[in-house]
Design an enzyme around this catalytic site. Structure first.
Site, PDB file in Angstrom:
ATOM      1  CD  GLU B  60      -1.679  -2.464   1.341  1.00  0.00           C
ATOM      2  OE1 GLU B  60      -0.573  -2.647   1.901  1.00  0.00           O
ATOM      3  OE2 GLU B  60      -2.424  -3.402   1.026  1.00  0.00           O
ATOM      4  CG  HIS B 129     -11.767  -7.313   5.815  1.00  0.00           C
ATOM      5  ND1 HIS B 129     -10.738  -7.848   6.551  1.00  0.00           N
ATOM      6  CD2 HIS B 129     -11.531  -7.667   4.525  1.00  0.00           C
ATOM      7  CE1 HIS B 129      -9.927  -8.518   5.735  1.00  0.00           C
ATOM      8  NE2 HIS B 129     -10.382  -8.421   4.509  1.00  0.00           N
TER       9      HIS B 129
END
Lengths: 371, 337
Positions: B60, B129
């Site tokens: 990322e 999540h």
């Protein structure tokens, strides 16, 4: 050698074209890459190195006299930086750390602009697009990704328009940055996309107080192979060898050969910054050892051996260094403090009502004081 | 106008932005062949090619860091972070680099980067999540932070975010991906409400209920339920979390005199806390009661079968409304749960 330099015990001897006494070593691989470096060009490299050393010394002095908040000296790394800087084309783009004064100088950055950040009057000193060099990066290794992304942009541009110049992006960082995730991710991205980027690692043996042995168990130049990136280990105090190795990596990248990695083995002769005290962690014997490998003395000895160094060159370079130093000092002291409301400038590119409100409130507050 | 889900509206917005400006490139994990784990980029790589829709390595910080280099080179990268909880490895590149580059270079280098992040809970997902990290980014100068709640806003605001010369953190509530509505994907961006503006999602008189993203639907349901009891709730969809459109919000609160703010994220040092602080400063004389925050607890996001005890739902929002109306008897509860 103390333990600090253990990774010097390498599988790859550094490329060296000038020995410590300035004697030229022949190399079938690298000689053709520097065949154009005649007496005049070598004298130019000598002048560059003397000048940047003088600018650096002036930076140290200005900090000691309270004119700069901080200065990160490059003393000892002149050949690595000038060798890199002079090998680049104007359309190449450099993303550096905060110590690459020599590279910035080669990119045409005015010496006084090197000081702005360290005087604390600005967060950057020059127009990145004019210099082909980004504002120096303080976060260790972050710029390796920026260079890689820029190189991906060059690839895109060349695909869109084949007339786009075959520019190369260059990332400069040190041995400490090799432990950062960003540098390792940059090598993954660069290798995956075969981006035209050259990673230029100046291994100056220390990350503040930490010896390079704390960052790696193998020579730094051995690590890029794991990413599929060709690498070279070069004597970073030999400006000819640095020039040759950089040119080789640049040519490969321009020709679509993908990224390259260079470890320039050098030594930070000074402190990490003016706030550092290297006597707490460095053996004086080590300094002595590296003093004998001084990059400027080495090139000077080589010029002498070619009969290309005389009092005329020495004096003209010394005079030029005096002049640059005097201008630098005057320019530094003349720098005004920025206006108070500058703190709000350019935070956003587009209007921002809440920040405008804060600015207006602070202006009103300041306006309440009797001047 | 076409009826489509919010997911499809985002896809349409991306396609429109890429067609309008060939410097727009998409980057992310699994966004190419797969079309993204939520299919938001479905079909775009086939249409625009691998150079403009890039599957990236799983890194990322690498995605954001290389996006910065592309922006230096004149591109407008749109980065997809696969899930809210995966953005933290990129945090340094976002807050130390993307956010500060424009100021650092005296405006010479622009960072027109959009970071798309599926956000929030309510979908029974695994750890990392279901998070709501909005406050981390709103706290950082140089970023704009938005969160969309419906298909039309999703499409238009994504196009506006990409067209903006500032970096935008763009939150997409996962639980709203399948909500359907009519969408015009060709709205003139200059005529649409500004990216930084809030929206009155439902007018009302007695209480201003502020929320955004995933809770807008819940807030509208709560307003409907309250109506049965004779309470008229004005629902404000903030849309932009940084900057907050305080003109719209303060006008509403000055009218109703009562404010409840609901968010999925934890309470401590949150968006809800900041908005309540500003409203207290700017609307103090108009307030009939202390503002009420209805938020997630100050806990790590719980496992799926417990998330209903963490996320504000219709009942907890109505309990907050009752508190602000002085209808709750002393229970020993200091704040709205």
């Amino acid at each position: 050698m103390p333990d600090a330099a253990k990774p010097d015990a390498t599988t790859q001897d550094p490329v060296r074209l000038l020995d410590e006494h300035g004697a030229r070593t022949a190399s079938d691989r690298y000689d053709p890459l520097i065949a154009d470096l005649d007496d005049h060009a070598l004298a130019g490299l000598y002048e560059d190195m003397v000048l940047i050393r003088r600018i650096d010394a002036e930076g140290m002095a200005l900090q000691r006299q309270g004119e700069l908040a901080l200065w990160p000296p490059l003393l000892g790394q002149e050949a690595a930086q000038i060798g890199l800087g002079r090998a680049l084309r104007s359309d190449d783009f450099v993303f550096s750390s905060y110590r690459e004064h020599g590279v910035a100088y080669c990119r045409g950055v005015a010496p006084v602009d090197l000081l702005r950040v360290w005087r604390g009057v600005s967060v950057s000193g020059w127009d990145p697009f004019e210099a082909g060099m980004a504002s120096p990066q303080v976060i260790i290794g972050a710029q390796a990704l920026h260079a890689t992304g820029y190189a991906m942009g060059i690839q895109n541009d060349r695909e869109r328009d084949p007339a786009t110049p075959d520019s190369v992006a260059v990332a400069c960082f040190g041995d400490g940055a090799m432990s950062e995730g960003d540098v390792n991710e940059a090598m993954v991205f660069a290798a995956t996309y075969q981006a035209p980027v050259v990673f230029f690692c100046q291994n100056n043996q220390y990350a503040i107080s930490e010896p390079v042995s704390l960052q790696t168990r193998v020579p730094l130049a051995d690590r890029p192979a794991g990413f599929g990136i060709p690498s070279a280990r070069v004597d970073g105090n030999d400006v000819l060898a640095v020039t040759a190795v950089v040119r080789e990596a640049l040519e490969r990248a321009r020709g679509g050969g993908g990224p390259g990695f260079i470890e320039a083995v050098t030594y930070r002769m000074g402190p990490h910054t003016t706030a550092d005290d290297p006597t707490r962690y460095r053996d004086p014997a080590e300094l002595e050892l590296w003093s004998a490998r001084d990059p400027i003395q080495r090139l000077r000895a080589h010029l002498e051996s070619r009969g290309a160094f005389g009092p005329e060159l020495e004096e003209s370079v010394a005079a030029r260094a005096d002049q640059v130093a005097a201008e630098l000092r005057a320019g530094c002291i003349a720098m005004p403090d920025p206006d108070a409301l500058e703190v709000f400038a350019d935070v956003y590119a587009e209007p921002h009502a809440e920040l405008d409100r804060q600015r207006a409130d602070y202006a009103r507050y300041l306006g309440g004081f009797v001047s | 106008m076409t009826t489509m889900t919010m997911g499809k509206a985002l896809n349409a917005g991306l396609r429109r932005a890429m067609t309008d400006d060939d410097r727009v490139v998409l980057m992310g994990e699994d966004i190419g062949t797969l079309g993204g784990v939520y299919r938001i980029t479905d079909g775009l790589q086939a249409e625009f090619g691998e150079r403009r829709v890039m599957d990236t390595p799983l890194a990322e910080a690498g995605i954001l860091g290389t996006a910065i280099g592309l922006a230096y080179r004149g591109y407008r990268p749109v980065c997809e972070i696969q899930f809210d909880g995966f953005v933290y490895p990129a945090f340094d590149q976002i807050v130390s680099q993307v956010a500060k580059m424009h100021a650092r270079t005296h405006g010479l280098v622009r960072m027109p980067i959009t970071v798309r992040i599926p956000v929030g809970g309510g979908i029974g997902a695994a750890e990392h999540h279901s998070e709501s990290p909005e406050a981390y980014f709103a706290h950082t100068a140089g970023l704009r932070v938005v969160s969309v709640s419906n298909p039309q806003d999703a499409c238009t605001m994504l196009r506006q975010a990409i067209a903006s010369d500032d970096p935008v953190i763009f939150f997409e509530p996962k639980r709203r991906y399948h909500v359907k509505a009519e969408v015009d994907d060709a709205v003139a961006l200059t005529e649409a409400p500004a990216l930084g503006s809030a929206r009155i999602a439902r007018p009302g008189e007695h209480v201003t209920l502020i929320t955004w993203g995933g809770l807008v639907g819940v807030a509208l349901d709560a307003a409907l339920a309250a109506e049965d009891e004779g309470t008229s709730i004005e629902v404000v969809d903030l849309r932009s979390l940084s900057p907050v459109d305080y003109d719209t919000v303060t006008a509403s609160v000055r009218r109703t005199g009562r404010v409840v703010i609901a968010q999925e994220g934890p309470r401590e040092a949150s968006i809800a806390s900041e908005v309540v602080a500003v409203l207290t400063e700017r609307c103090f004389a108009f307030l009939e009661a202390a503002p009420v925050r209805v938020t997630g607890h100050d806990i790590p996001y719980p496992p799926a079968r417990l998330e209903k005890h963490h996320l504000p739902d219709l009942d907890r929002i109505l309990y907050g409304v009752d508190r602000v109306l002085g209808r709750v008897r002393e229970t020993g509860v200091e704040v709205s749960p």
